[in-house]
Design a protein around this motif. Sequence first.
Motif, PDB file in Angstrom:
ATOM      1  N   ALA A 149       0.209  -1.012   0.322  1.00 42.47           N
ATOM      2  CA  ALA A 149      -0.009  -0.263   0.275  1.00 42.47           C
ATOM      3  C   ALA A 149       0.716   1.173  -0.075  1.00 42.47           C
ATOM      4  O   ALA A 149       0.561   2.231  -0.778  1.00 42.47           O
ATOM      5  CB  ALA A 149      -1.232   0.048   1.441  1.00 42.47           C
ATOM      6  N   ILE A 150       1.388   1.122   1.165  1.00 39.90           N
ATOM      7  CA  ILE A 150       3.303   2.465   0.455  1.00 39.90           C
ATOM      8  C   ILE A 150       3.839   2.486  -0.788  1.00 39.90           C
ATOM      9  O   ILE A 150       3.527   3.895  -1.213  1.00 39.90           O
ATOM     10  CB  ILE A 150       4.580   1.953   1.670  1.00 39.90           C
ATOM     11  N   ALA A 155       3.010   5.902  -5.426  1.00 40.38           N
ATOM     12  CA  ALA A 155       3.149   5.972  -6.838  1.00 40.38           C
ATOM     13  C   ALA A 155       2.681   6.737  -7.798  1.00 40.38           C
ATOM     14  O   ALA A 155       2.761   6.793  -8.669  1.00 40.38           O
ATOM     15  CB  ALA A 155       2.889   4.204  -7.359  1.00 40.38           C
ATOM     16  N   GLU A 156       1.085   7.359  -6.953  1.00 30.24           N
ATOM     17  CA  GLU A 156       0.436   7.595  -7.111  1.00 30.24           C
ATOM     18  C   GLU A 156       0.584   9.082  -6.928  1.00 30.24           C
ATOM     19  O   GLU A 156      -0.197   9.884  -7.043  1.00 30.24           O
ATOM     20  CB  GLU A 156      -1.130   7.330  -6.702  1.00 30.24           C
ATOM     21  N   GLY A 157       1.830   9.935  -6.497  1.00 28.56           N
ATOM     22  CA  GLY A 157       1.821  10.592  -5.549  1.00 28.56           C
ATOM     23  C   GLY A 157       2.021  11.370  -4.140  1.00 28.56           C
ATOM     24  O   GLY A 157       0.918  12.192  -4.070  1.00 28.56           O
ATOM     25  N   ILE A 158       0.651  10.358  -4.221  1.00 30.21           N
ATOM     26  CA  ILE A 158       0.238  10.515  -2.092  1.00 30.21           C
ATOM     27  C   ILE A 158       2.097  10.851  -1.301  1.00 30.21           C
ATOM     28  O   ILE A 158       2.534   9.861  -0.954  1.00 30.21           O
ATOM     29  CB  ILE A 158      -0.805   9.408  -1.912  1.00 30.21           C
ATOM     30  N   SER A 159       1.567  11.780  -0.874  1.00 33.70           N
ATOM     31  CA  SER A 159       2.925  11.485   0.274  1.00 33.70           C
ATOM     32  C   SER A 159       2.402  10.536   1.610  1.00 33.70           C
ATOM     33  O   SER A 159       1.340  11.055   2.118  1.00 33.70           O
ATOM     34  CB  SER A 159       2.907  13.031   0.605  1.00 33.70           C
ATOM     35  N   VAL A 160       3.603  10.463   2.569  1.00 32.80           N
ATOM     36  CA  VAL A 160       2.846   8.688   3.494  1.00 32.80           C
ATOM     37  C   VAL A 160       4.301   9.251   4.630  1.00 32.80           C
ATOM     38  O   VAL A 160       5.482   9.229   4.091  1.00 32.80           O
ATOM     39  CB  VAL A 160       3.017   7.305   2.638  1.00 32.80           C
ATOM     40  N   LEU A 179      11.252   3.682  -2.218  1.00 36.04           N
ATOM     41  CA  LEU A 179      11.711   3.469  -3.501  1.00 36.04           C
ATOM     42  C   LEU A 179      11.567   2.742  -4.701  1.00 36.04           C
ATOM     43  O   LEU A 179      10.873   2.915  -5.811  1.00 36.04           O
ATOM     44  CB  LEU A 179      13.685   2.758  -3.045  1.00 36.04           C
ATOM     45  N   SER A 180      10.394   1.447  -4.207  1.00 36.62           N
ATOM     46  CA  SER A 180       9.469   1.580  -5.792  1.00 36.62           C
ATOM     47  C   SER A 180       8.548   2.157  -6.074  1.00 36.62           C
ATOM     48  O   SER A 180       8.697   2.167  -6.743  1.00 36.62           O
ATOM     49  CB  SER A 180       9.000  -0.018  -5.038  1.00 36.62           C
ATOM     50  N   GLY A 181       7.947   2.730  -5.069  1.00 32.22           N
ATOM     51  CA  GLY A 181       6.887   3.462  -5.005  1.00 32.22           C
ATOM     52  C   GLY A 181       7.427   5.048  -5.424  1.00 32.22           C
ATOM     53  O   GLY A 181       6.083   5.339  -6.766  1.00 32.22           O
ATOM     54  N   LEU A 182       8.827   4.949  -5.938  1.00 38.60           N
ATOM     55  CA  LEU A 182       9.010   6.660  -6.539  1.00 38.60           C
ATOM     56  C   LEU A 182       9.491   6.221  -7.590  1.00 38.60           C
ATOM     57  O   LEU A 182       9.598   6.726  -8.836  1.00 38.60           O
ATOM     58  CB  LEU A 182      10.195   7.075  -5.901  1.00 38.60           C
ATOM     59  N   GLU A 183       9.830   4.899  -8.268  1.00 38.01           N
ATOM     60  CA  GLU A 183      10.219   4.314  -9.302  1.00 38.01           C
ATOM     61  C   GLU A 183       9.034   4.800  -9.707  1.00 38.01           C
ATOM     62  O   GLU A 183       9.184   5.133 -11.286  1.00 38.01           O
ATOM     63  CB  GLU A 183      11.280   3.147  -9.110  1.00 38.01           C
ATOM     64  N   ALA A 184       8.292   3.782  -9.381  1.00 41.58           N
ATOM     65  CA  ALA A 184       6.587   4.209 -11.016  1.00 41.58           C
ATOM     66  C   ALA A 184       6.242   5.102 -10.515  1.00 41.58           C
ATOM     67  O   ALA A 184       5.396   5.397 -11.397  1.00 41.58           O
ATOM     68  CB  ALA A 184       5.869   3.074  -9.816  1.00 41.58           C
ATOM     69  N   ALA A 185       6.410   6.233  -9.522  1.00 42.69           N
ATOM     70  CA  ALA A 185       6.040   7.416  -9.743  1.00 42.69           C
ATOM     71  C   ALA A 185       6.387   8.229 -10.768  1.00 42.69           C
ATOM     72  O   ALA A 185       6.617   9.141 -11.952  1.00 42.69           O
ATOM     73  CB  ALA A 185       6.304   8.529  -8.434  1.00 42.69           C
ATOM     74  N   ASP A 187       8.393   6.813 -13.413  1.00 44.78           N
ATOM     75  CA  ASP A 187       8.248   6.043 -14.815  1.00 44.78           C
ATOM     76  C   ASP A 187       6.617   6.606 -14.879  1.00 44.78           C
ATOM     77  O   ASP A 187       6.551   6.280 -16.448  1.00 44.78           O
ATOM     78  CB  ASP A 187       7.462   4.449 -14.498  1.00 44.78           C
ATOM     79  N   ALA A 188       6.015   6.933 -14.814  1.00 46.05           N
ATOM     80  CA  ALA A 188       4.434   7.064 -14.774  1.00 46.05           C
ATOM     81  C   ALA A 188       3.886   8.851 -14.855  1.00 46.05           C
ATOM     82  O   ALA A 188       3.627   9.369 -15.776  1.00 46.05           O
ATOM     83  CB  ALA A 188       3.700   7.164 -13.901  1.00 46.05           C
ATOM     84  N   GLY A 189       5.714   9.479 -14.716  1.00 39.69           N
ATOM     85  CA  GLY A 189       6.338  10.798 -15.635  1.00 39.69           C
ATOM     86  C   GLY A 189       5.677  12.447 -14.487  1.00 39.69           C
ATOM     87  O   GLY A 189       4.943  12.916 -14.240  1.00 39.69           O
ATOM     88  N   LEU A 190       5.497  11.491 -13.476  1.00 38.48           N
ATOM     89  CA  LEU A 190       5.317  12.216 -12.243  1.00 38.48           C
ATOM     90  C   LEU A 190       6.619  13.054 -10.992  1.00 38.48           C
ATOM     91  O   LEU A 190       7.283  12.817 -11.938  1.00 38.48           O
ATOM     92  CB  LEU A 190       4.371  11.688 -11.135  1.00 38.48           C
ATOM     93  N   ASP A 191       6.305  14.211 -11.069  1.00 40.37           N
ATOM     94  CA  ASP A 191       7.324  14.601 -10.465  1.00 40.37           C
ATOM     95  C   ASP A 191       7.605  14.881  -9.220  1.00 40.37           C
ATOM     96  O   ASP A 191       7.007  14.597  -8.448  1.00 40.37           O
ATOM     97  CB  ASP A 191       6.828  16.244 -10.001  1.00 40.37           C
ATOM     98  N   LEU A 192       8.839  13.871  -8.893  1.00 42.74           N
ATOM     99  CA  LEU A 192       8.857  13.268  -7.585  1.00 42.74           C
ATOM    100  C   LEU A 192       9.110  14.263  -6.696  1.00 42.74           C
ATOM    101  O   LEU A 192       9.133  14.114  -5.357  1.00 42.74           O
ATOM    102  CB  LEU A 192      10.562  12.878  -8.030  1.00 42.74           C
TER     103      LEU A 192
END
Length: 368
Positions: A149-150, A155-160, A179-185, A187-192
């Motif tokens: 869930a984290i 990955a959706e850009g939700i801060s946790v 880190l896995s969530g950041l990598e997915a974000a 790859d989805a083109g989100l602003d890390l």
Amino acid sequence: MSDRLKALSDAGVSIWLDDLSRERIETGNLASLVEEKSVVGVTTNPTIFAAAIANGERYDEQVAQLVDKGEAVDRVIFELTTEDVRNACDVLAPLAGEDSADGRVSIEVEPTLANDTEGTIASARALWSAVDRSNVLIKIPATKEGLPAITAAIAEGISVNVTLIFGKVRYQEVMDAYLSGLEAARDAGLDLGRIQSVASFFVSRVDTEVDARLDEIGSDEASALKGKAAVANARIAYAAYEDVIASDRWKVLADAGANPQRPLWASTGVKNPDYSDTLYVTDLVVADTVNTMPEKTMDAFADHGELDGDQVTGKVAEAQEVFDRLAAVGIDFEDVLVVLETEGVDKFKKSWTELTETVQGQMEKAAK
């Protein structure tokens, strides 16, 4: 302004208040804590909200409106708590600029979902959307079911704010999930750079459980180890964080604009009156960390807290020695961690029941 708290802040420790109420917001108390006590963040939980709602009349009008609309108790809780967190986010917004990891307010997913991955993800999305402030953090417990869930939330850009972390291995899993969530974000083109996270490593509960076991053993060697496990455990966790920050995997994400997931020392109110009431602040000073404190602990540090530089970096060998000695007298620390996580989830659920009963009582009063 408190000189001691300012010095703590200047040492790189972000001071977050472990409390919130509508009264604190509306009277300007929260804003005063920012100005006078170097507070730069807020954490909440259902027990905190239950106390606020039970002890204040500032919720009565909103409760009455929601009762008139025929809302169920879970929806009333959602509306009351997200309203408070939204308004607290607005108070702290000036501290949450583009280059700041502070100015954050945390709100917890429904604790009954601690072992429900999909339910946790849905709750995180709902809270993120309802608060609708970029400086909110959604608290997700570091259970096995919480880990994916984290990743999904990040990955959706939700801060946790990852909560309920007790041991090094689970903490490493939490950092991997981030880190896995950041990598997915990425790859989805989100602003890390817009994604923030902290990892809440619980402190005092470790000593409470270990000390009780040392008392049962009863030897001089066991007694000499009381009050040492929690700080040693946190120092070992920090060394694990340093390993991640030094990794090639992290450097790639950092180059892409990602923010580090700062360690947060939680459960820092001292339970044992024989120990210094600032123990879990003084002995865990290290830059780029967060210490979330009950106001009682904050006031204690403001009054007599002592600073003596970095108390964490380079102390992993010393910390490991504590654990070697604990094992030698018969402490099974892996079992301690299992008990703490199980009890932690149970306490989360109990606090939700307490909040539900409190709000139900307020709803019944409003309906008369």
